[in-house]
Design an enzyme around this catalytic site. Structure first.
Site: not given
Ligand code: SF4
Ligand code: SF4
Ligand code: SF4
Ligand code: SF4
Lengths: 463, 194
Positions: A164, A167, A184, A204, A243, A246, A251, A388
């Protein structure tokens, strides 16, 4: 269309009193219903942050009769039926049965990763003070539970910074789309996908640390242990209910292997440890396994608001200037205000940053960007109140007055743990250097692109 | 005059936070997280929910306390402007429960250090064989006497749905009513509308 698997956060209509306190904390107004009647969650809007679970105080009383027995309620939630704690109206569906099965399956090679926010809160589940730091006991507990490899999301957080950070530097120096957003926090990503699809290119392209760890388990980790990716069962221990969502995204799959097979929240891991009869407080301090369990202080910071930004600055500064950063402790990104803006002077380059905690706080900024008025380069967003450490899967505090001290203690042990580390910057982590040398090549290279990056896409619901 | 706490049905949103706070305040151990609560919540106030009203109810600390008047073992005594239960004296006869005009008394199992207390002599026949019988005592609001921050229910309520009705509150309330009646009467007299 409601995908059954994404239906993770629920409200028990028999217990819900319709007080709508959950609706007050819900950042996306996903909780629907009239005051005084049971509420429903609009699954398409819901970003699965679990904040409603943390605030709900309507409990199943022993003085009332319910159509569904306590035992059946526990089963519906995938919670152990032996559990003694009270059960509340808002809850998440757990993943314990899947993980228990994997742990007893002799064919499966289990690899577990542990998010940074888990080690600053799990000890609370065993009666230790709020925010007790317990990385060593956590590793020991996971080993006793029988996981074959005890790895760490912190390693992957370091990896995320490499990708990241590069990037960001690339977008700044070569003229890519700015501002760039962190990717994230899965609840934040889902939010952009459903409510601001036109801004998706700002995200990102990096996978989150959880997913990067999962990919590395089934490639680099598989090689290191000489096991077939097919036999690897990849488990993540997370402070976050989203999570789970996710990990199920299509993907998040590399060459036919889902990166993460099951996600347990901090609370679910505590149930597992208790069921196994492990006495957490008296466990010895043990280490995470290598190579995918070694981390820097920067990687650990991911669990607090501003942490990804701080870790990124430590590395980006050095990428840009080729000099060590004068002070690794970057105070201005820390704190608990909803929005914190700042500038990093890295040689001639001025990197303007924004740190946002609490999803509601990001809306005015996104509107600003849509109007073309954004004047900054990099924005970190975390959905939960202070990042978190305050996630929906963390230990549930009974009375709101104790929440603040819980958050404060978890955050201060986060920074203490960073200071305890030999390496404080992601790019200095020796195992990170090794993985690029032996396996990935270079950040943003062909291989890292294939394994560690992904694409985000517009979702059905749009406002 | 005794102090008591009154819930406001117009404000209460029915979240049950007050019940949790009350239960936690009366444990003899400190409990912060849900998982530490390995015994049921035993609250001294009760949230009433019907289709037309949502309201917490608790002991009114009556001046001529019907519960104390019927108690045959003298387990309810008056102390610091409040009717207090001496749990060690209570024999669970339920007289007070029937006598309370507001229904604010519960018979609840007694826990010490997180463990239910059992009776010495009494056994229960069950399918699993003979079982010990739990101690059950009368419990009601004690205004959280001795708690540093005062009543736990008031402290936690997100809707500000409680008022403390203490002698000052009543005096002021009565005084204000008298003043307004006097003004009302005087107004009528001078405008000749009596
Ligand atoms: S789920 Fe809980 S917090 Fe939400 S309305 Fe129902 S009782 Fe209240
Ligand atoms: S999980 Fe988060 S987004 Fe979903 S209903 Fe609960 S508070 Fe709202
Ligand atoms: S004052 Fe204390 S004892 Fe009385 S109802 Fe409130 S919390 Fe319970
Ligand atoms: S805490 Fe307040 S709002 Fe919630 S149920 Fe009790 S009185 Fe009602």
């Amino acid at each position: 269309m409601v995908d059954k698997d994404t239906d993770i956060i629920k409200i028990d209509a028999e217990l819900c009193t319709g007080c709508r306190r959950c609706a007050e904390v819900c950042p996306v107004d996903a909780i629907e219903g009239k005051q005084g009647t049971p509420q429903f969650i609009n699954v398409e809007k819901c970003v699965m942050c679990g904040q409603c679970i943390q605030i709900c105080s309507a409990y199943a009383s022993i003085f009332e009769e319910y159509r569904t027995s306590r035992e059946d309620k526990l089963r519906e939630r995938n919670m152990p039926v032996t559990l003694e704690e009270p059960i509340f109206a808002a809850y998440n569906i757990g993943d314990l049965p899947k993980v228990k099965e994997a742990l007893t399956n002799t064919e499966a090679f289990t690899m577990v990763q542990c998010a940074p926010a888990v080690r600053v809160a799990i000890a609370e589940e065993f009666g230790m003070p709020l925010g007790s730091l317990a990385p060593g006991k956590l590793a020991a507990a996971l080993r006793q539970l029988g996981f074959n490899r005890i790895y760490d999301t912190n390693f992957a957080a370091d990896l995320t910074i490499m990708e990241e950070g590069s990037e960001l530097v690339q977008r700044i120096t070569e003229g890519g789309l700015l501002p760039m957003f962190t990717s994230c926090c899965p609840a934040w990503v889902k939010f952009v996908e459903q409510e601001y699809p036109e801004l998706i290119p700002h995200l990102s392209s990096c996978k989150s640390p959880q997913q990067m760890a999962g990919t590395m388990f089934k490639t680099y980790g598989a090689q290191a242990d000489g096991v077939e990716p097919d036999n690897i069962y990849s488990v993540a221990i997370m402070p976050c209910t989203c999570k789970k969502f996710e990990s199920q995204r299509p993907e998040m799959n590399t060459d036919g292997y889902q990166n993460v097979d099951a996600v347990l929240t901090t609370r679910e891991l505590a149930y597992l440890i208790k069921e196994a009869g492990i006495d957490f407080s008296s466990l010895p301090e043990e280490d995470f396994d290598k190579p995918l369990g070694m981390y820097s202080g920067a990687g650990h910071l991911f669990c607090a608001t501003g942490g990804v930004m701080e870790a990124a600055i430590r590395t980006a500064y050095e990428l840009i200037t080729n000099e060590p950063i004068p002070n690794v402790n970057i105070q201005y990104v820390r704190g608990s205000q909803g929005v914190r803006r700042g500038v990093v002077h890295a040689g001639d380059v001025k990197v303007k940053t924004v740190v946002v905690s609490g999803l509601k706080n990001v809306v005015p900024i996104l509107e600003e960007i849509k109007k073309g008025n954004a004047d900054f380069h990099f924005m970190e967003v975390m959905t939960c109140p202070v990042g978190c450490v305050s996630g929906g899967g963390q230990p549930k505090v009974l009375l709101p007055k104790d929440t603040e001290i819980a958050y404060k203690n978890r955050i201060s042990s986060t920074y203490r743990h960073d200071e305890e580390q030999t390496y404080r910057k992601s790019h200095e982590n020796p195992e990170i250097k090794a993985i690029y040398k032996n396996f990935l090549g270079e950040p943003l290279g062909h291989k890292s692109h294939h394994l560690l990056h992904t694409e985000y896409k517009q979702r059905g619901y749009c406002k | 005059m005794n102090t008591f706490i009154l819930g406001n049905p117009g404000k209460c949103i029915g979240c049950k936070a007050c019940e949790i706070a009350c239960s936690v305040a009366h444990l003899d151990t400190s409990v912060v997280k849900a998982n530490e609560m390995n015994l049921p919540f035993i609250s001294r106030l009760n949230l009433v929910r019907t289709s037309s009203v949502t309201m917490p109810i608790q002991c009114r600390q009556c001046e001529d306390a019907p519960c104390a008047n019927v108690c045959s073992v003298g387990a309810i005594v008056h102390k610091d402007n409040c009717n207090v239960v001496l749990e060690e004296k209570c024999i669970g006869c339920k007289e007070c429960m029937l006598a309370c005009p507001f229904g604010m008394i519960d018979m609840q199992p007694k826990f010490t250090e997180g463990e239910a207390e059992f009776q010495v002599g009494l056994k229960v026949e069950s399918l699993q064989g003979e079982q010990k019988k739990a101690y059950v005592v009368m419990q009601k609001c004690d205004l959280c006497k001795g708690r540093a921050n005062g009543p736990a229910c008031i402290e936690v309520c997100p809707a500000d749905a409680f008022v403390i009705v203490n002698p000052d509150f009543i005096r002021k309330n009565i005084h204000d009513k008298r003043v307004s009646s006097a003004q009302e009467i005087a107004k009528r007299k001078y405008t000749g509308n009596s």
